[in-house]
Write an enzyme that holds these catalytic residues in place. Structure first.
Site, short mmCIF file in Angstrom:
data_model
loop_
_atom_site.label_atom_id
_atom_site.label_comp_id
_atom_site.label_asym_id
_atom_site.label_seq_id
_atom_site.Cartn_x
_atom_site.Cartn_y
_atom_site.Cartn_z
N LYS A 173 37.26 47.69 -7.48
CA LYS A 173 36.28 47.76 -8.56
C LYS A 173 34.89 48.01 -7.96
O LYS A 173 34.30 47.15 -7.32
CB LYS A 173 36.25 46.44 -9.35
CG LYS A 173 35.28 46.47 -10.52
CD LYS A 173 34.33 45.29 -10.46
CE LYS A 173 33.17 45.37 -11.41
NZ LYS A 173 32.28 46.52 -11.31
N GLY A 226 28.00 41.25 -2.41
CA GLY A 226 27.07 41.28 -3.54
C GLY A 226 26.14 40.09 -3.48
O GLY A 226 25.84 39.58 -2.40
N SER A 227 25.72 39.64 -4.65
CA SER A 227 24.70 38.59 -4.69
C SER A 227 25.33 37.20 -4.55
O SER A 227 26.52 37.01 -4.83
CB SER A 227 23.94 38.69 -6.00
OG SER A 227 24.83 38.53 -7.08
N VAL A 230 26.78 35.69 -8.02
CA VAL A 230 28.09 36.21 -8.43
C VAL A 230 29.17 35.75 -7.45
O VAL A 230 30.26 35.31 -7.86
CB VAL A 230 28.06 37.76 -8.56
CG1 VAL A 230 29.46 38.31 -8.79
CG2 VAL A 230 27.14 38.18 -9.70
N GLY A 231 28.87 35.82 -6.17
CA GLY A 231 29.86 35.44 -5.16
C GLY A 231 30.32 34.00 -5.30
O GLY A 231 31.51 33.69 -5.18
N GLU A 248 30.41 38.38 1.39
CA GLU A 248 29.19 38.70 2.15
C GLU A 248 28.08 38.94 1.14
O GLU A 248 28.22 39.74 0.23
CB GLU A 248 29.41 39.91 3.06
CG GLU A 248 30.30 39.60 4.27
CD GLU A 248 29.82 38.43 5.14
OE1 GLU A 248 28.60 38.19 5.22
OE2 GLU A 248 30.69 37.74 5.71
N CYS A 282 21.21 44.76 2.58
CA CYS A 282 21.36 43.31 2.72
C CYS A 282 20.72 42.85 4.03
O CYS A 282 20.29 41.71 4.15
CB CYS A 282 22.82 42.92 2.67
SG CYS A 282 23.81 43.85 3.83
N GLN A 329 16.13 46.71 -11.35
CA GLN A 329 15.67 46.44 -9.98
C GLN A 329 14.18 46.70 -9.86
O GLN A 329 13.47 45.96 -9.17
CB GLN A 329 16.47 47.29 -8.98
CG GLN A 329 16.17 46.96 -7.53
CD GLN A 329 16.49 45.51 -7.13
OE1 GLN A 329 17.60 45.03 -7.38
NE2 GLN A 329 15.53 44.83 -6.54
N GLU A 384 15.38 36.61 -2.00
CA GLU A 384 15.68 38.02 -1.74
C GLU A 384 15.09 38.87 -2.85
O GLU A 384 15.39 38.67 -4.02
CB GLU A 384 17.20 38.21 -1.69
CG GLU A 384 17.60 39.63 -1.33
CD GLU A 384 19.12 39.84 -1.31
OE1 GLU A 384 19.78 39.47 -2.30
OE2 GLU A 384 19.63 40.37 -0.31
P1 NAP Z 1 26.09 41.81 -7.72
O1 NAP Z 1 25.31 41.87 -8.97
O2 NAP Z 1 26.49 40.48 -7.21
O3 NAP Z 1 27.38 42.72 -7.96
C1 NAP Z 1 28.31 42.96 -6.96
C2 NAP Z 1 29.65 43.33 -7.58
O4 NAP Z 1 30.16 42.22 -8.30
C3 NAP Z 1 29.57 44.48 -8.58
O5 NAP Z 1 30.72 45.27 -8.48
C4 NAP Z 1 29.54 43.73 -9.91
O6 NAP Z 1 29.99 44.50 -10.99
C5 NAP Z 1 30.50 42.60 -9.62
N1 NAP Z 1 30.35 41.46 -10.53
C6 NAP Z 1 29.30 41.14 -11.32
N2 NAP Z 1 29.55 40.01 -12.01
C7 NAP Z 1 30.80 39.60 -11.66
C8 NAP Z 1 31.63 38.49 -12.04
N3 NAP Z 1 31.21 37.57 -12.91
N4 NAP Z 1 32.85 38.38 -11.45
C9 NAP Z 1 33.27 39.29 -10.55
N5 NAP Z 1 32.54 40.36 -10.18
C10 NAP Z 1 31.31 40.51 -10.72
O7 NAP Z 1 25.33 42.52 -6.52
P2 NAP Z 1 24.61 43.95 -6.53
O8 NAP Z 1 23.38 43.85 -7.36
O9 NAP Z 1 25.60 45.02 -6.84
O10 NAP Z 1 24.24 44.12 -4.98
C11 NAP Z 1 23.10 43.59 -4.40
C12 NAP Z 1 23.42 42.33 -3.62
O11 NAP Z 1 24.42 42.59 -2.66
C13 NAP Z 1 22.25 41.80 -2.82
O12 NAP Z 1 22.17 40.40 -2.95
C14 NAP Z 1 22.59 42.18 -1.38
O13 NAP Z 1 22.00 41.36 -0.40
C15 NAP Z 1 24.06 42.05 -1.39
N6 NAP Z 1 24.65 42.80 -0.29
C16 NAP Z 1 25.19 42.11 0.77
C17 NAP Z 1 25.75 42.79 1.83
C18 NAP Z 1 26.37 42.07 2.98
O14 NAP Z 1 27.20 42.67 3.66
N7 NAP Z 1 26.04 40.83 3.23
C19 NAP Z 1 25.76 44.19 1.83
C20 NAP Z 1 25.19 44.86 0.76
C21 NAP Z 1 24.66 44.15 -0.30
P3 NAP Z 1 28.95 45.29 -11.95
O15 NAP Z 1 28.29 46.30 -11.10
O16 NAP Z 1 29.83 45.87 -12.98
O17 NAP Z 1 27.99 44.27 -12.47
#
Ligand code: NAP
Ligand code: MG
Length: 484
Positions: A173, A226-227, A230-231, A248, A282, A329, A384
């Protein structure tokens, strides 16, 4: 308008409800296409298809799986320019950045194609005569892959490639802001020869599709980037089924600049780490912790470099920083800039919207922004932002720099700029971060090396990338064989 589909059990399909959502270009707000808004039922079908395909795929000799991954690598390479343009259009980063990311994805598939020849276990001394004692690596099972928008092909690739190499089947997904790059990657995997059901592609809301994946008893492993918010929710849900979880998440990554640092290098690393990818990595540099003796010169030089950056549509040559990914954003970035001002940080440069002549006036552009005199307790130093905003924190000495660098809930990447070997090594040993860079930008990773954060940046369970990936994507069986 282009209308795209999901891929479930070997067929391209619409959402069973018929519902769709739009994908748009952050550089000009144009609609790029529509994607299925999959339902929970569609997601369950995808999981069942992956489960059904598992015996055949996991029993295929690993080198034969590697052949398909190698073919995928070749196809990514052949379509690199097309993929880079799609990536820039839906995510916003510059074409050069996108091309680099696409070639990274190609190399990740190459690497894991080779893993087909290396995936092995251990032979151990038995306790009895005529006994063979060994371990066997097996596929974990159905892997759910949930990815963020900021690396639309590299992150899916560093999860999908090892999952497949080690014999797992996948439900993928992608983030809803970047479904098209993901769709092309899936097309490529199909063309490379993946049997039906081995990869399933489901687009739709995180709250529905992502939540269904997190709560499914048929999913053996869930890998999420992701964030933190959510994680954490995903972890709580997945643990009920004892699903293996890898998370992560965010960062607030420091770059420490010591008095002896070369000024040009310190500035260049800050620009690459803080403004490259529009600050949306990230591992982006968001705090620069600077020793007193060099702080004035550094702040002035960084402000000058920030002023010179060309902001615009990432498809156009000469543009150095693309738009931020979405209106949400953009609002977050501007809110934090407002917070920084009200907290009393000193705005050195930026902070405003950009209306680039080449952006059509409708994109989401913000200036590269630098705050000086940031206190490490301020919100802009602790949370962040995920945008092109750098905060300078001034410190008296190395010890205070290390303390401030560690004084935060995140622990993803951290850098230091110095030629003092002793301080560089004390930093590498003392910093609470999963990735340490000495005289290199906080961003940028070698695909053959383990990657993952500490503290709230990660579930701290399994590393990603390189040969570490096998730990998450396989289970180990121990076999005792008495042949005497
Ligand atoms: P996000 O809002 O947490 O979304 C990540 C993924 O989770 C998306 O596919 C999202 O789907 C899905 N999601 C949302 N709500 C969910 C739920 N309740 N249950 C299961 N899945 C759900 O993060 P983002 O805004 O896409 O990305 C930015 C974040 O990613 C930042 O915090 C960044 O630091 C982090 N990041 C970390 C790394 C690392 O390796 N540490 C690398 C890159 C990014 P939808 O898009 O449909 O909402
Ligand atoms: Mg988009």
């Amino acid at each position: 308008m282009n209308t795209y589909q999901n891929y479930i059990a070997g067929e391209w399909v619409n959402a069973s409800s018929g519902a769709t959502f739009e994908n748009s270009n952050p550089a000009n707000n144009e609609t790029l296409g529509t994607f299925p808004l999959a339902t929970r039922e569609d997601t369950r079908r995808a999981i069942e298809a992956a489960k059904a395909a598992l015996p055949q795929w996991s029993n295929l000799p690993a080198p034969a799986r590697g052949v398909i991954l190698d073919k995928a690598a070749q196809l990514i390479g052949a379509r690199a320019d097309e993929l880079a343009a799609i990536l820039t259009k839906e995510e916003g980063k510059t074409l050069t950045e996108s091309k680099g990311e696409v070639l990274r994805a190609r190399d990740i598939f190459r690497y894991y194609a080779g893993e087909g020849f290396r995936m092995g276990g251990d032979v151990l001394p038995g306790n009895f005569p005529d006994e063979l004692l060994y371990t066997r690596r097996e596929a974990l099972g159905v892997i759910a892959i949930i990815t963020p928008w900021n690396f639309p092909i590299a992150i899916p690739s560093w999860k999908i490639a090892p999952a497949l190499a080690y014999g797992n089947t996948v439900v993928f997904k992608p983030a809803s802001l970047v479904p098209e790059t993901a769709k092309v990657l899936v097309e490529i995997l199909i063309e490379a020869g993946l049997p039906p059901g081995v990869i399933n592609f489901v687009t739709g809301s995180g709250r529905e599709v992502g939540d269904e994946l997190s709560g499914s008893p048929l999913v053996s492993g869930l890998t999420f980037t992701g964030s933190v918010g959510v994680g954490t929710g995903i972890y709580a849900r997945a643990i009920k089924n004892l699903t293996r979880v890898q998370l992560e998440m965010g960062g607030k990554n420091p770059l420490v600049v010591l008095n002896d640092a070369k000024l040009d290098l310190a500035v260049a690393l800050s620009v690459t780490g803080g403004f490259g990818l529009t600050g949306q990595a990230c591992t982006a540099t968001s705090r620069v912790i600077v020793e007193e003796g060099i702080a004035d010169a550094y702040a002035e030089a960084l402000a000058q470099a920030a002023r010179k950056l060309v902001v615009g549509n990432g498809l156009e040559s000469g543009v150095q920083m693309g738009p931020v990914v979405s209106d949400d954003q953009l609002k977050t970035d501007l809110d934090y800039i407002g917070i920084g001002k009200s907290e009393g940080a000193k705005l050195l440069v930026g902070g405003e919207l950009v209306k680039p002549s080449n952006g059509g006036g409708k994109g989401y552009y913000v200036q590269p922004t630098v705050f000086d005199a940031v206190d490490s307790k301020m919100q802009i130093a602790q949370e962040e932002i995920f945008g092109p905003v750098i905060g300078i924190i001034r410190v008296k000495n190395f010890e205070e720099a290390l303390e401030k660098a560690n004084g935060i809930g995140f622990g993803l990447a951290a850098g230091v700029v110095t030629n003092d070997l002793n301080k560089a090594m004390r930093f590498a040993n003392g910093i609470d971060a999963g990735v340490v860079k000495i005289n290199e930008p906080t961003t940028g990773l070698a695909l053959q090396a383990p990657f993952g954060g500490f503290k709230n940046s990660s579930a701290n369970t399994f590393k990603e990338q390189g040969k570490s990936a096998i730990e998450f994507y396989t289970r180990t069986k121990t076999v005792y064989l008495k042949y005497g």
